[in-house]
Design a protein around this motif. Structure first.
Motif: not given
Lengths: 284, 284, 284
Positions: C122-133
């Motif tokens: 996929t070309d999508r990444a999940i943000l949850s659990g990261s330092d980025v909102a």
């Protein structure tokens, strides 16, 4: 300078001149570095499209520009083919502006305004006894934490300028600079009854700016200018004065070859270094 | 304006539009002059790559931009082939921005927004009775000490704008301006059942912007656009709407010819002045 | 933020990166919009000459630049071939900077720095659990009153950045963004005893910057680099180190192919994607 615990700007603007062009983010990154150190800094672009590594063109643009900025301005100039080599990084404080950049002659024409020129047979000038103070940038406290060997604009010159703009004294930056690389400004020479000048700069409009100053032509009348085989009689007052090829005293107080509504450089194939001969009425 | 003895900024930003390009230090020097007079000035580049001496392109860029700036903005516009000649230097205060530059039509499309247009058979418009006040820049107190005849951007327009930004009233700058040079905006004309418009501007992406406005096309359906021998059916909503040649209402609310991922100007060899014909469903 | 009734700046600078070029007034208009909303905003140009619609080049410039700006910087990045289509408009708050622009991969290399990368296939990444909102820009209260379908830089991204700079919380702008389009950064691969890298960017000087990092070469000696049929032995420390073709670790900590005083890209005909092969002493 600290006032009520807040760092305040104590300098004029920081003006940037480079040959980095505007295709990349190199100039933007220098501004980021400056604003990271002094968020109040006023950063102004002087020019970034100096031809790559053309130190002479950079020196010309700097020398014809700095007087129009506040005397408190900090100029960061980076045309620096020798980046990372033995050439020194320097800062110069003059009566009209502080200059930060490589010691490669880039500041030579500005220094000439303050009576500083090379000794015979050398490209170095002595600073002592002049109105200009200089230091070698040697204190890494005022650099980026890591200094690359290819981008001193980002890692040395921008942070030093930002610190200077916060009031850091020149002396904190490194040891006193006693001599500096300069370039002798091109000057026209007399050849019989003629004044033989040179194109020193071609601008965006194709105007060819020469090393012949208004002062050189003072009192002369019946002027004839010979350039690239063309003869121009008399000086025009402005570009709209007549059609076609003309000569006038341009905004930097120098003899300039122009074409109304066109490009003299293109029409005549002019390049820096080309001869521009002035014959005056004194000859007749 | 003085407050506790400190000069404070009373205007919005100073926005600069010129044809000086970015190869030289001309624009930088104008900023130096402004900051020398008003160190607090916020100077913004609107555009400096107007084609040399293309007053019409400058007028277009100004007219499609000024509304996005604060109404307190001072616009300095210098596309000025007649610099140093008899053409006047002027300042105009409109309900949305103050404009400083040569009286050569550069402000004509902005003035049209305020109902100011040329009388029949003339290129001059009368200001009296309008919402716009104007003066002729004649008071050398607000110029650089020495005024060249080739660089009024530096010597007249930049310093005047800086003084205006400090609260100097328009009336201090010179006598009232009663009429002003304008250029009639290009407008499409009806030819039988067709609307015949023109390319007025080619942008960086090669999009060809026309004089046909969204309003001109209101209510029309089954549109067919003919440009350089190509037929485009219907309007797209955005550049990604379909592959190849397309037409849409662009960000300046005008009909625009574009190529998704390419340059329409290059593909079709379009230039300002070229015809763009719109046929509508009303015809059928 | 309001203090004594005056809106004050609570953010760092607003840095702009676009592919709009400098021929038109598009960039100037974005600044006008920002200053109309926050007259105190400090707006900095990161770069505007990204090749039209070259999202990968924009992502490279952003990723190699943002760390040099204050962590409070708001980056507005607009390389946006899909403007007006279904692609989303987003804002991302990272530990080092807030990023505003289209959801098309432009922020992918920055996100990689924070450990955010695409899932397999996929070309999508999940943000949850990261330092980025992240949020989807959906609240028209923070847009221009009328939103065009071709210039979201002016109508969505610039005004959103200006409002963020006044302290508007991310959450006010729209619903939470759970995944984001990223692009996998190019990485060199091992092929037998060779490391096969690629040119990822050509800069203004014609230097060819590769995806081979300083870390990739750590500990290696007797390096030989093969590019476009030429062999380069060893790394230089700076451009002035030797004449002709050379290789060095450039200012972005990557292997770079250069020519002292010339253009490597021109000399070798290099383009992004071209192979740069590194052979190390381990091979012998």
């Amino acid at each position: 300078m600290l006032e009520n615990g807040v760092r305040i700007r104590v300098s004029g603007p920081i003006a940037l001149l480079t040959d980095f062009g505007l295709d990349d983010a190199y100039v933007g990154v220098m501004k980021g570095v400056i604003l990271s150190i002094n968020p109040q800094a006023v950063v102004v672009d002087l020019c970034h499209q100096v031809a790559p590594q053309d130190v002479a063109a950079g020196a010309f643009l700097l020398a014809t520009s700095y007087r129009y900025f506040p005397p408190t301005t900090i100029f960061v100039a980076v045309v620096d083919p020798g980046v990372g080599s033995a050439r020194r990084a320097i800062a110069l404080r003059t009566p009209h502006g502080t200059f930060v950049g490589p010691d490669n002659g880039l500041f030579g024409l500005v220094l000439a305004d303050f009576g500083i020129s090379a000794g015979a047979g050398t490209d170095r000038a002595i600073l002592s006894g002049s109105d200009v103070a200089g230091v070698i940038l040697a204190n890494p406290h005022y650099f980026q934490p890591r200094v690359s060997s290819t981008f001193h604009g980002r890692d040395i010159f921008a942070p030093v300028a930002a610190h200077l703009s916060l009031g850091v004294p020149l002396s904190a930056l490194g040891p006193v600079l006693t001599d500096v690389v300069v370039m002798s400004p091109l000057r026209p020479c007399r050849r019989g009854l003629e004044l033989v000048g040179h194109v020193v700069y071609i601008d965006h409009f194709g105007n060819a700016i020469t090393d012949v100053t208004a002062q050189d032509l003072e009192g002369a009348d019946h002027l004839e200018i010979v350039v690239a085989g063309h003869h121009i009689r008399g000086l025009s007052r402005c570009y709209a004065d007549r059609a076609g090829l003309l000569a006038l005293i341009g905004s930097s107080d120098r003899l300039e070859i122009a074409v109304a509504g066109g490009s003299a450089a293109h029409l005549l194939g002019l390049r820096p270094g080309d001869e521009v001969i002035v014959r005056t009425g004194e000859r007749a």
